[in-house]
Design a protein around this motif. Sequence first.
Motif, PDB file in Angstrom:
ATOM      1  N   GLU A 203      90.541 -51.558 -15.991  1.00 15.45           N
ATOM      2  CA  GLU A 203      89.804 -51.667 -14.739  1.00 15.45           C
ATOM      3  C   GLU A 203      89.804 -53.103 -14.205  1.00 15.45           C
ATOM      4  N   ARG A 204      91.014 -53.610 -14.006  1.00 17.01           N
ATOM      5  CA  ARG A 204      91.190 -54.952 -13.453  1.00 17.01           C
ATOM      6  C   ARG A 204      92.552 -55.046 -12.793  1.00 17.01           C
ATOM      7  N   TYR A 205      92.742 -56.098 -12.042  1.00 19.72           N
ATOM      8  CA  TYR A 205      94.033 -56.376 -11.415  1.00 19.72           C
ATOM      9  C   TYR A 205      94.702 -57.494 -12.209  1.00 19.72           C
ATOM     10  N   PRO A 206      95.702 -57.175 -13.013  1.00 19.81           N
ATOM     11  CA  PRO A 206      96.324 -58.217 -13.831  1.00 19.81           C
ATOM     12  C   PRO A 206      97.201 -59.185 -13.033  1.00 19.81           C
ATOM     13  N   LEU A 207      97.663 -58.761 -11.858  1.00 19.41           N
ATOM     14  CA  LEU A 207      98.522 -59.621 -11.046  1.00 19.41           C
ATOM     15  C   LEU A 207      98.277 -59.303  -9.578  1.00 19.41           C
ATOM     16  N   LEU A 208      98.021 -60.336  -8.786  1.00 20.90           N
ATOM     17  CA  LEU A 208      97.939 -60.213  -7.337  1.00 20.90           C
ATOM     18  C   LEU A 208      99.057 -61.061  -6.754  1.00 20.90           C
ATOM     19  N   GLU A 209      99.810 -60.479  -5.833  1.00 14.06           N
ATOM     20  CA  GLU A 209     100.942 -61.177  -5.239  1.00 14.06           C
ATOM     21  C   GLU A 209     100.740 -61.301  -3.731  1.00 14.06           C
ATOM     22  N   GLU A 210     100.978 -62.504  -3.223  1.00 10.21           N
ATOM     23  CA  GLU A 210     100.870 -62.771  -1.795  1.00 10.21           C
ATOM     24  C   GLU A 210     102.229 -63.205  -1.258  1.00 10.21           C
ATOM     25  N   VAL A 211     102.534 -62.771  -0.045  1.00 10.52           N
ATOM     26  CA  VAL A 211     103.748 -63.207   0.639  1.00 10.52           C
ATOM     27  C   VAL A 211     103.354 -63.633   2.041  1.00 10.52           C
ATOM     28  N   LEU A 212     103.549 -64.922   2.344  1.00 12.13           N
ATOM     29  CA  LEU A 212     103.283 -65.461   3.672  1.00 12.13           C
ATOM     30  C   LEU A 212     104.555 -65.311   4.494  1.00 12.13           C
ATOM     31  N   LYS A 213     104.458 -64.565   5.591  1.00 16.09           N
ATOM     32  CA  LYS A 213     105.612 -64.342   6.463  1.00 16.09           C
ATOM     33  C   LYS A 213     105.401 -65.132   7.739  1.00 16.09           C
ATOM     34  N   LEU A 214     106.325 -66.069   8.001  1.00 14.43           N
ATOM     35  CA  LEU A 214     106.273 -66.839   9.223  1.00 14.43           C
ATOM     36  C   LEU A 214     107.658 -67.333   9.568  1.00 14.43           C
ATOM     37  N   ASP A 215     107.869 -67.655  10.816  1.00 14.34           N
ATOM     38  CA  ASP A 215     109.173 -68.091  11.317  1.00 14.34           C
ATOM     39  C   ASP A 215     109.311 -69.595  11.144  1.00 14.34           C
ATOM     40  N   LEU A 216     110.192 -69.985  10.255  1.00 16.38           N
ATOM     41  CA  LEU A 216     110.485 -71.407  10.048  1.00 16.38           C
ATOM     42  C   LEU A 216     111.902 -71.746  10.491  1.00 16.38           C
ATOM     43  N   SER A 217     112.489 -70.891  11.314  1.00 22.61           N
ATOM     44  CA  SER A 217     113.881 -71.072  11.719  1.00 22.61           C
ATOM     45  C   SER A 217     114.101 -72.340  12.544  1.00 22.61           C
ATOM     46  N   GLY A 218     113.054 -72.889  13.146  1.00 27.74           N
ATOM     47  CA  GLY A 218     113.188 -74.114  13.933  1.00 27.74           C
ATOM     48  C   GLY A 218     113.181 -75.380  13.103  1.00 27.74           C
ATOM     49  N   LEU A 219     113.033 -75.253  11.786  1.00 27.09           N
ATOM     50  CA  LEU A 219     112.974 -76.418  10.912  1.00 27.09           C
ATOM     51  C   LEU A 219     114.272 -76.575  10.127  1.00 27.09           C
ATOM     52  N   ASP A 220     114.669 -77.814   9.893  1.00 25.05           N
ATOM     53  CA  ASP A 220     115.811 -78.017   9.002  1.00 25.05           C
ATOM     54  C   ASP A 220     115.334 -77.859   7.560  1.00 25.05           C
ATOM     55  N   ASP A 221     116.252 -77.831   6.621  1.00 23.03           N
ATOM     56  CA  ASP A 221     115.911 -77.565   5.222  1.00 23.03           C
ATOM     57  C   ASP A 221     114.890 -78.570   4.666  1.00 23.03           C
ATOM     58  N   GLY A 222     115.050 -79.834   4.983  1.00 21.76           N
ATOM     59  CA  GLY A 222     114.137 -80.852   4.480  1.00 21.76           C
ATOM     60  C   GLY A 222     112.724 -80.674   5.023  1.00 21.76           C
ATOM     61  N   ASP A 223     112.617 -80.450   6.330  1.00 26.07           N
ATOM     62  CA  ASP A 223     111.296 -80.232   6.942  1.00 26.07           C
ATOM     63  C   ASP A 223     110.656 -78.961   6.404  1.00 26.07           C
ATOM     64  N   ARG A 224     111.478 -77.935   6.228  1.00 26.66           N
ATOM     65  CA  ARG A 224     110.980 -76.665   5.694  1.00 26.66           C
ATOM     66  C   ARG A 224     110.408 -76.868   4.292  1.00 26.66           C
ATOM     67  N   ASP A 225     111.163 -77.544   3.440  1.00 24.51           N
ATOM     68  CA  ASP A 225     110.722 -77.769   2.063  1.00 24.51           C
ATOM     69  C   ASP A 225     109.438 -78.606   2.016  1.00 24.51           C
ATOM     70  N   ARG A 226     109.353 -79.640   2.865  1.00 27.89           N
ATOM     71  CA  ARG A 226     108.146 -80.479   2.909  1.00 27.89           C
ATOM     72  C   ARG A 226     106.940 -79.662   3.373  1.00 27.89           C
ATOM     73  N   LEU A 227     107.134 -78.834   4.393  1.00 34.29           N
ATOM     74  CA  LEU A 227     106.038 -78.009   4.894  1.00 34.29           C
ATOM     75  C   LEU A 227     105.570 -77.025   3.832  1.00 34.29           C
ATOM     76  N   LEU A 228     106.498 -76.393   3.136  1.00 31.67           N
ATOM     77  CA  LEU A 228     106.116 -75.433   2.094  1.00 31.67           C
ATOM     78  C   LEU A 228     105.378 -76.119   0.946  1.00 31.67           C
ATOM     79  N   THR A 229     105.765 -77.340   0.624  1.00 34.19           N
ATOM     80  CA  THR A 229     105.048 -78.098  -0.405  1.00 34.19           C
ATOM     81  C   THR A 229     103.616 -78.358   0.034  1.00 34.19           C
ATOM     82  N   VAL A 230     103.432 -78.755   1.285  1.00 35.47           N
ATOM     83  CA  VAL A 230     102.094 -79.024   1.812  1.00 35.47           C
ATOM     84  C   VAL A 230     101.264 -77.743   1.849  1.00 35.47           C
ATOM     85  N   VAL A 231     101.882 -76.634   2.237  1.00 35.25           N
ATOM     86  CA  VAL A 231     101.175 -75.345   2.290  1.00 35.25           C
ATOM     87  C   VAL A 231     100.712 -74.941   0.894  1.00 35.25           C
ATOM     88  N   HIS A 232     101.601 -75.015  -0.085  1.00 37.25           N
ATOM     89  CA  HIS A 232     101.225 -74.674  -1.465  1.00 37.25           C
ATOM     90  C   HIS A 232     100.097 -75.575  -1.956  1.00 37.25           C
TER      91      HIS A 232
END
Length: 138
Positions: A80-109
């Motif tokens: 009677e418990r949830y052993p694992l909860l999984e979240e997926v954030l869906k958003l459009d990052l297509s306007g960012l280059d790889d470096g900006d994308r990686d930096r933003l994801l680090t800040v979000v985490h």
Amino acid sequence: MTELWVERTGTRRYTGRSSRGAQVLVGSEDVAGVFTPGELLKIALAACSGMSSDAPLARRLGDDYQAIIEVSGPADREQERYPLLEEVLKLDLSGLDDGDRDRLLTVVHRAIDQVCTVGRTLKSGTEVRFEVDSGDRV
């Protein structure tokens, strides 16, 4: 501080209320139009992650950015418990280059790890106390 309580409205049906006037319908899976307590737990986690990451995402993507956070995790009915909860954030990052994308994801985490109270509580565990007030004590 906001007061929270639930009121029984029927068999395995409750209305959750706050002193700020909010309400949510809670019940078992077989009742239409209600959330189960487990679903509310998952929604609370996803909403907390969204709110925790809102400022850094808005700074980089603009105030009108679109985001959906899906959350899932099956219950272990033996424990009677949830052993694992999984979240997926869906958003459009297509306007960012790889470096900006990686930096933003680090800040979000980092933002979610530091300020999402619900996630931090679930990850660390918490003490829960329960008592019954039968109204017959003086």
